[in-house]
Every structure is written in C-alpha cells, then in structure tokens.
Design an enzyme around this catalytic site. Structure first.
Site: not given
Lengths: 385, 385
Positions: A91-92, A292, A335
């Site tokens: 991201d920025s 995201d 699991c």
C-alpha cells in the site's frame, strides 16, 4: 505494459482471471494475506506457500519505519529480505498515516505525521511514497492517496477526492521517472549473499506496476468522478479505497457495486481492506479481482476462528474438553492434527502456538474460500456460503 | 519391567544406547526439549518431529494448573491432548513448587503452595504427584522429591535428602498400585473423536516407567547416600536432581561426575535441567544418557542463538544488514531460508515469527549436537566443540 491480466472465465459479474507479475502468476479473484512488517504474523514463509498464498501485502508505513527503506534497498528489496519468492503488493502508506496518526497534517504537498513508535516526525508525499515503494520493490505498488474519513460532508469528500486525483498524477510521474531504481537488478543480487534467499532470475526484464486508487467517500457521483479522473491518469489496475472506515456494511457494498461500473473491464480491480469470508465472496461475485484484509490474521490472534460451520470463539470454556477438530470440513494442518480442546488450552494459557495455529487455520479458510470462488466461476456457478 | 534400555556402544565413560518406551525408541544420549504447557513454545508438533525430537518434557506443576488433570485424563492423556505421537517425560512438580513459590510450606506429608496464576492454595505429595503424572500419562515420570536450595548447610542437605528418599518409596508404592489407571486404554480412545490425534495402538500392553531422583545438595557423601537409598527403593532409571540451582558450573560437573559412579551402569541416567551446548556434550561424555533444559527455548525468546561459530545475540544492530545465514554450518529450515538481517528485524520489531524461528534454530542446534555426540560414541571418538 509490465502487468498482463487475462480474464479466462466469467459468471455473472464475477471474473476468473490471471495476473502475470514479475514474481509469478496470480489466479483471480484473489485474497491477499497481510504481512505488515515483512511477516504474516506468526506464520513461516514455507507454511504460507503450502497454504497456497500467491501474493501477500506489505505496509509501506510500517516498513518505512522498520527496518527502513535504506535497509530494504541494500537487502535487495522485500522479496529477498523476507525470503518470499512469490508476488507482493504494498500500500502507499496513506491509510496507516490516516488510521494511526491523529495528529497528522495534510496539505497539497503531502502529509506530516508522527511515528507511532517514537513520536518522531516524518513526511509522506506522492513522490516519497513512490520512492519508498520502489525501494521495497513489491510487484504491485499503490498511488499515494488520501483516505477520506467517515462520516464526511460532500464538500470535504469532494476536495479530498480531488487532491487524491492530483496525487495520482504526481505518483505516476515519479514512478515512471524512477521505476528503473527497483532493487532487483543482478548486481544487487551478487552483492549480497545469495544463499538464504535464492530467487529465480526471470524478472530482470520486468518491473513494478503502479495501481491508481479511487476515492470519493460514500457518494456515488464523487466515486464516478474519481474513477474517471484516475482512469484519465492511466494505470494498469485500479483500486477502490476509502472503505472499511466505519461505514455500515450495506454502504460498503453499494459503493463497491456502483464504482465497479466505472472501472475498465479489462484491468484488475482491487478493493482495499475487506472483509469477512461472506463479504469477500460477495465482492468477488460483483466483479472484484483482488482483496486484502487483516481480519483473518488479527481475529486469529484474538481466538476468533472462521469455519465452515460459522465463527468459533475458541476461548470459550465449552471447548475445554472438545476432542473434535476445529472445522471437520477443513483440510489444513491445524484441523488435521489438533483438537478444539488443545487450541482452547493454548489460547487460554497465552501460548504463542495459539497465534501460530489460529492464523494458519484462518488463512487456510480464506484462501480455500477464494479457491472455491474461482472454481465456481469456471464452472459457471455462483458460489455462496 | 516396562522400560528396556540397551547400551550398544561406549567411548570412555560415554554410552550410546537405546531406550524403548511405549511411544517409540529413543537414541541416547538424548536432549529433551521442554514443552511446559503441552507446547514447546512457538513450535508446531510437525516441526518438532522434523527436527528429530524423540522425546519432549512436560511440567506436571503447569499442566496440573492448566488444563488440569481431569481434562488430561478425559482427553486420553498428554500425548493425545497435544497430538504428540512420540515419547514424553514429566517432572514431578517438585522443582516448580521450589522455584516458583517462595511461600511454599514443606512437611513430611508434602508441600502446600500457591498457584503463581491466581494465588489459590494447592498441595502436592508423593501420592498426588503420582496421581497427576499417571493422569497426564507420560512414558517416563519422576518421583516426587524436594529440590534442596543452594547454598544450604550440611544438616539441611542431609534432612532434605532423607525426606526425598522417603518420598521416593511413597512415590513408588502409589505408582505400583495405580499405574493401570494411565488413560491410554482403548476404551478411552474410542470415547473421544479419533481424528485429530490418531496414535498407534502398539502400547496397550505397556505402561509408564517411574524414575527415582538423587538429591543431597553439593555434598558428595550425601549424594552417594542418596544414590544408595534410591537404588534400594528400586527404579528402572535414575535422575540427578537439585542442580542448576545457582551453584557454579564446576560444582555442577563435579556433583554429576561423582554421583554417576554410584548409579547402576545398566540403567538410564538423567541429569535434570542442564545445560549449555558445551555442558550437554561434557555430561554425555561423563556417561549421562538423558538431559533437558529450558535454555535453548528460553534463550531463543530473548534473541540469544547458539551457532557453530558461538553465541549470536540477534538483537544487535551489527546484524541489521547482514545478508548471511544465522549459522552457515546449520541445515535447519531457518538457516537455509532466512538471513541474519531478517531475524534481527523480526526480533527488533517484536514479531511473533522471531520466537518461532529462533526456537526452531536453537532446538535444531541442540538436537544436532546430541546427534553428533551419539555418532562419535559409535565411532569410538570423543566429541567436543
């Protein structure tokens, strides 16, 4: 164009495609686990690979503060630094400046903010964000935007959106002028020891891609205008930002749906910071290609687990002697091996393994969910829970 | 006798052997990683298996408090609870009562102590320690002893040692009367879901083994008397307890060496709570067969890493841009994949992955070291660093 995107199947508005990055192909729609500080918290990289993570997200704000862009660059970029051979998106920094800094000062030039670590003063602009993101060297990087707060009045949403549009043009200009500075080149590779982080040498003729971000608050008209202005600047992919800022979920969906209409169909579309398992399925069905969210990893750290039978709060005493698996329909290594009673004990005892195992399961659930969505699109059937 | 022990090679005083437990064979000399609360902190069980851990240690004191012996028993014992298919040893709880409880009250009957978690009052006796350890169901369990403090005068060492001898007899009596109550039987197995923790059914005709513990402080004569009295009670294996309580390292070695002379050569000999990599090699060369210590796991959590080139304090700024592997001579998954710079970043940023990776490496180093010691014994060469 460095970034190829092929749509191979559609189902309603949903698209099944393939994105070709310098560090490998990504099948879309894709969910990207968040690895804030060069680590998806608690999960070794080989387990992320085993889970089928095709691309992970790094946060420029956090990496800029620690270990710093100079270190990133000297280590050959984030891929080599963290030994992650597959694709990365950063991201920025704009969103973290928005969410972690109440004392930030924004003007046309950029944002002055204080580090949440030590209070030191820093400045991000479209140019310095690009400089940082080129140093980090993710495959896909994001234009520097202003994330408009919620609620906001129309005048505020409009002026904020307009500044984001001007910043998009500045981001693109700096990126085009400097993208050759990405620290992937072969001289860098031989300058550092090659052993711990061997990477394929296939990307030497490729470089990063810069995506634009659509803002405009919760106003469909401003979103349309933002989309048009961002497209006018021209990017190989478009994100919808400014969501998950406290607005009701129906509004999130409406903004996504109406904004998607204004984005080019042949380019990847990325909604930032969403969502629950139900939401990521819903948005993929609307035609979103990339998402995201910190939710699966953050919830895991709080003992909140997503399963095919709904949410499980593993801290509850009802699981203390429950010998069954967390999710009987899940094939993940957690699991397959451990009981709810054991996971409950680890959480209640504050054992670090609780975070490790819970995060592995939640990521497995998210990545499996998107795998099913992709499979359904190719079968021409809409997936839903 | 449930526990077979075969010595297959010797080299000086060192012995290379094989211990046959209900949950598999153990090659000796062996180092046992500590899994205090049903978890070797931060490391998933499959990675422990991959590292070659043949037996791990559980702490009765901690497991008694969380998740409690009732849960242990209902879940089929610790092996099933934590999904660990290989051997387990539990201590008696005596050492933790000694080290975590300044307000404990000791009398002939046993020890009254307060939980370090909530201050609640509890009582351990030889009988209740055996009851707890049978409920936990480790392959090897330990007699309830009093760990004599250091320093202590001779009268104190002697009276403490004598009580430990009486407690050994009580421990053995309770164990012999109740060992059939170990929660391994097949009805228990079918009562709980078998999926997450499938175990081989080969141990139905075998049961736990109880080891005696030699005390006597730092006095060689009292150690000799303690050994004789413990042997008189009769156990399939003998431990040397009461070390690593603040005494100088030379003294630890002297006590081990002199005490070993009084222990039967054909039974496994276990020194509790030691040591550094150099020490475990030294003690193996003296003829010790089993050791455990929190050092590799605890040090890892503090960024202190053991390597073939000496100790590395990974927090140091000198490693911030060091692209080399932590230990160039180590084949573990951490050294094969990550750089010192990355490990330093994870530690400095307080990332959980730091603890996970550091612990994996340190355990790998300890287990590799003991593997080399065993190999050297079979070659007839004394191993040293």
């Amino acid at each position: 164009m460095s970034l190829q995107f092929k749509i191979e199947a559609t189902c309603g508005n949903a698209r099944g495609g393939r994105l070709f990055t310098p560090h490998g192909e990504i099948e879309t729609p894709i969910f990207m686990p968040v690895g804030t500080l060069a680590s998806v918290k608690g999960v070794p990289q080989d387990i992320l690979e085993e889970l089928g993570a095709q691309i992970i997200l790094g946060n420029t704000y956090h990496l800029y503060l620690r270990p710093g862009i100079d270190t990133m660059r000297r280590m050959g970029g984030l891929h080599r630094f963290m030994s992650w051979r597959r694709a990365i998106l950063t991201d920025s920094g704009g969103f973290q400046v928005f969410s972690l800094n109440e004392l930030r000062k924004v003007n046309e030039e950029g944002v002055t903010f204080r580090s949440h670590l030590d209070g030191s003063s820093h400045f991000f602009s479209p140019e310095s964000s690009m400089e940082a993101q080129i140093g980090i060297g993710a495959d896909i990087i994001m234009a520097f935007d202003e994330c408009t707060e919620f609620p906001a009045d129309r005048a505020r949403m409009k002026s904020s959106m307009e500044m984001t549009a001007r910043w998009a043009a500045r981001s693109k200009k700096y990126f085009e002028d400097h993208k050759h500075e990405v620290p992937w080149d072969s001289s860098q590779h031989s300058a550092v020891s090659s052993r711990p982080t061997q990477l394929p040498a296939t990307f030497h003729d490729q470089t990063q891609s810069l995506f634009g971000i659509v803002q405009g608050g919760m106003d469909p008209e401003l979103r349309k205008e933002s989309a048009e202005r961002t497209i006018e600047v021209g990017f190989p992919g478009y994100a919808i930002g400014g969501l998950s800022v406290g607005e009701p979920r129906d509004l999130t969906r409406d903004v996504i749906e109406s904004t998607l209409e204004h984005l080019p169909a042949d380019k990847p579309r990325y909604v930032m910071g969403v969502g629950t398992p139900q939401e990521i399925v819903e948005y993929a069905n609307l035609g979103v290609d990339m998402m995201d969210c910190v939710l699966p990893t953050r919830a895991a750290r709080h003992g909140l687990l997503f399963t095919s039978e709904g949410k499980v709060s593993i801290k509850q005493a009802r699981y203390a002697q429950d010998a069954g698996p967390l999710d009987p329909n899940c094939g993940c290594r957690v699991c397959q091996r451990y009981s709810r009673a054991y996971l409950r004990h680890l959480y209640a005892s504050n054992e670090v393994l609780a975070q490790v195992l819970n995060t592995i399961h939640n990521l497995s659930f998210y990545l499996d969910t998107m795998r099913r969505v992709r499979h359904s699109i190719r079968l021409g059937e809409e997936f839903s829970f």
